[in-house]
Design a protein around this motif. Structure first.
Motif, short mmCIF file in Angstrom:
data_model
loop_
_atom_site.label_atom_id
_atom_site.label_comp_id
_atom_site.label_asym_id
_atom_site.label_seq_id
_atom_site.Cartn_x
_atom_site.Cartn_y
_atom_site.Cartn_z
N GLN A 266 3.98 -4.27 2.59
CA GLN A 266 4.49 -3.05 3.21
C GLN A 266 3.56 -1.86 2.97
O GLN A 266 2.85 -1.80 1.97
CB GLN A 266 5.88 -2.71 2.66
CG GLN A 266 6.89 -3.83 2.83
CD GLN A 266 7.02 -4.27 4.29
OE1 GLN A 266 7.28 -3.45 5.18
NE2 GLN A 266 6.82 -5.55 4.56
N ILE A 267 3.60 -0.93 3.90
CA ILE A 267 2.85 0.32 3.76
C ILE A 267 3.88 1.42 3.58
O ILE A 267 4.65 1.72 4.50
CB ILE A 267 1.99 0.61 5.03
CG1 ILE A 267 1.24 -0.66 5.50
CG2 ILE A 267 1.06 1.79 4.79
CD1 ILE A 267 0.37 -1.33 4.46
N ILE A 268 3.93 1.99 2.37
CA ILE A 268 4.93 3.02 2.07
C ILE A 268 4.28 4.39 2.31
O ILE A 268 3.36 4.78 1.60
CB ILE A 268 5.40 2.93 0.59
CG1 ILE A 268 5.79 1.50 0.20
CG2 ILE A 268 6.52 3.93 0.32
CD1 ILE A 268 7.01 0.94 0.85
N SER A 269 4.76 5.09 3.32
CA SER A 269 4.22 6.42 3.62
C SER A 269 4.85 7.46 2.71
O SER A 269 6.08 7.55 2.63
CB SER A 269 4.50 6.78 5.08
OG SER A 269 3.65 6.05 5.93
N VAL A 270 4.02 8.23 2.02
CA VAL A 270 4.50 9.32 1.16
C VAL A 270 3.79 10.57 1.67
O VAL A 270 2.70 10.93 1.21
CB VAL A 270 4.17 9.05 -0.33
CG1 VAL A 270 4.72 10.16 -1.23
CG2 VAL A 270 4.76 7.70 -0.77
N ALA B 177 0.85 -1.20 0.00
CA ALA B 177 0.00 0.00 0.00
C ALA B 177 0.88 1.24 0.00
O ALA B 177 1.98 1.23 0.54
CB ALA B 177 -0.92 0.01 1.21
N VAL B 178 0.37 2.29 -0.62
CA VAL B 178 0.96 3.62 -0.48
C VAL B 178 0.02 4.41 0.41
O VAL B 178 -1.19 4.44 0.16
CB VAL B 178 1.14 4.30 -1.85
CG1 VAL B 178 1.59 5.74 -1.68
CG2 VAL B 178 2.16 3.52 -2.70
N ALA B 179 0.56 5.02 1.45
CA ALA B 179 -0.25 5.83 2.36
C ALA B 179 0.11 7.31 2.15
O ALA B 179 1.11 7.79 2.70
CB ALA B 179 -0.01 5.42 3.80
N PRO B 180 -0.68 8.01 1.31
CA PRO B 180 -0.38 9.43 1.08
C PRO B 180 -0.67 10.26 2.33
O PRO B 180 -1.57 9.93 3.11
CB PRO B 180 -1.35 9.83 -0.05
CG PRO B 180 -1.88 8.55 -0.61
CD PRO B 180 -1.83 7.56 0.51
N GLY B 181 0.07 11.36 2.45
CA GLY B 181 -0.27 12.35 3.47
C GLY B 181 -1.26 13.32 2.88
O GLY B 181 -2.23 12.92 2.23
N PHE B 182 -0.99 14.60 3.05
CA PHE B 182 -1.91 15.63 2.52
C PHE B 182 -1.51 15.92 1.08
O PHE B 182 -0.45 16.45 0.81
CB PHE B 182 -1.79 16.89 3.37
CG PHE B 182 -2.87 17.89 3.09
CD1 PHE B 182 -3.88 18.11 4.01
CD2 PHE B 182 -2.88 18.62 1.91
CE1 PHE B 182 -4.89 19.03 3.74
CE2 PHE B 182 -3.88 19.54 1.64
CZ PHE B 182 -4.88 19.75 2.56
N ILE C 195 2.84 10.61 -5.36
CA ILE C 195 2.23 9.30 -5.08
C ILE C 195 2.47 8.36 -6.26
O ILE C 195 2.84 7.18 -6.08
CB ILE C 195 0.70 9.46 -4.84
CG1 ILE C 195 0.43 10.47 -3.72
CG2 ILE C 195 0.05 8.11 -4.54
CD1 ILE C 195 1.15 10.21 -2.42
N ALA C 196 2.32 8.90 -7.47
CA ALA C 196 2.46 8.06 -8.67
C ALA C 196 3.86 7.45 -8.76
O ALA C 196 4.02 6.30 -9.18
CB ALA C 196 2.16 8.90 -9.91
N LYS C 197 4.89 8.20 -8.35
CA LYS C 197 6.26 7.68 -8.42
C LYS C 197 6.44 6.49 -7.49
O LYS C 197 7.11 5.50 -7.84
CB LYS C 197 7.25 8.78 -8.05
CG LYS C 197 7.42 9.83 -9.13
CD LYS C 197 8.33 10.95 -8.66
CE LYS C 197 8.20 12.14 -9.60
NZ LYS C 197 8.78 13.36 -9.02
N ALA C 198 5.86 6.55 -6.30
CA ALA C 198 5.97 5.43 -5.36
C ALA C 198 5.21 4.22 -5.91
O ALA C 198 5.68 3.07 -5.82
CB ALA C 198 5.41 5.83 -4.00
N VAL C 199 4.05 4.47 -6.51
CA VAL C 199 3.25 3.37 -7.08
C VAL C 199 4.03 2.70 -8.22
O VAL C 199 4.08 1.47 -8.32
CB VAL C 199 1.88 3.90 -7.58
CG1 VAL C 199 1.15 2.82 -8.39
CG2 VAL C 199 1.03 4.35 -6.41
#
Ligand code: NAI
Length: 255
Positions: A245-249, A190-195, A227-231
């Protein structure tokens, strides 16, 4: 990382606009063919045109991620059109904010159905086709599932009981999916975006935006492209040994 996803097929939900559209564009820039999914196929025309400019195949699909039969039919059609599914991005999401004391059953159900059940339905539908992906020499190619969670699914947020519960659920579902499908080389992160600056956050009052900014060490709101780069990294082989894993961005908002 250019061309990292050449020849792969990706499905992206909620890709008519916002973070989903940015993800679809980044995957296309890396060479992936993309099935662009949103509630109405015609809303996806702009995204599809942008992807085609990268020289990849792109097609729009109208699908409500919360409706099992629609999801199954969509995945079947994508397989018929593209031949395989290598990457699944569960991005479609909604908010219906309000204090929990006053939250209606309908607002709870709507958010859980789109954000959490929708992620489950697409994951279930693509898991078998992904498990069947094989290289010419018979090696298990598997696939990569990427779920879009949220920083508030980790830390909670007043006024978002339904949304935070749905995103916390997405995080747990991500870890379980990784455990169940790992032996077939299907990864799930998962990617967990912030604001992130988007239509979803544009509507927040200025004082709320200012109070968020105070908590962000990098002193800027994120962009859909962040976000797109992490994905894209999670989608390709450069993250081949990363699953569950949960990748926080989030600009450092929380560790
Ligand atoms: P957005 O509202 O701009 O785009 C969401 C897209 O999902 C829209 O195109 C919408 O039509 C589609 N959608 C909604 N319900 C659907 C359904 N039932 N079936 C199919 N498609 C549906 O939202 P945004 O900001 O681009 O968010 C994308 C994802 O990122 C969501 O999962 C959201 O929860 C998450 N996120 C966003 C953050 C932000 O700051 N914008 C922060 C953290 C997470």
């Amino acid at each position: 990382m250019d061309g990292n996803l050449k020849g792969k097929t990706a499905v992206v939900t909620g890709a008519a606009r916002g973070i989903g559209a940015a993800i679809a564009k980044k995957l296309a820039a890396e060479g992936a063919n993309v099935a662009v999914c949103d509630l109405k196929a015609e809303w996806c025309a702009e995204t599809v045109a942008a992807l085609e400019a990268f020289g990849v195949k792109a097609k729009a699909y109208g699908v409500n991620v919360a409706v099992s039969a629609e999801v199954d039919a969509c995945v079947k059609q994508v397989l018929a059109d593209f031949g395989a599914i290598n990457v699944m991005v569960n991005n479609a999401g909604i908010t219906k904010d309000g204090l929990l004391m006053r939250m209606s059953d309908d607002d709870w159900d709507a958010v859980l159905n789109v954000n959490l059940k929708g992620t489950f339905l697409f994951t279930r539908a693509v898991s078998r086709p992904m498990m069947k992906n094989k290289a010419a020499d018979g090696a298990q190619l598997g696939g990569s599932i990427i779920n879009i969670a949220s920083v508030v699914g980790i830390m909670g947020n007043a006024g978002q009981a339904n949304y935070t519960a749905s995103k916390g659920g997405v995080i747990a579902l991500t870890k379980t999916t990784a455990k169940e499908l790992g032996s077939r080389n299907v990864r799930c992160n998962a990617v967990a975006p912030g604001f992130i600056q988007s239509k979803m956050t544009d509507v927040l009052p200025d004082d709320v935006k200012r109070s968020y900014m105070d908590t962000i060490p990098l002193k800027r709101f994120g962009t859909a492209e962040d976000i797109a780069k992490a994905v894209a990294w999670l989608a390709g082989d450069e993250s081949a040994y990363v699953t569950g894993q949960i990748i926080s961005v989030n600009g450092g908002m929380i560790g």
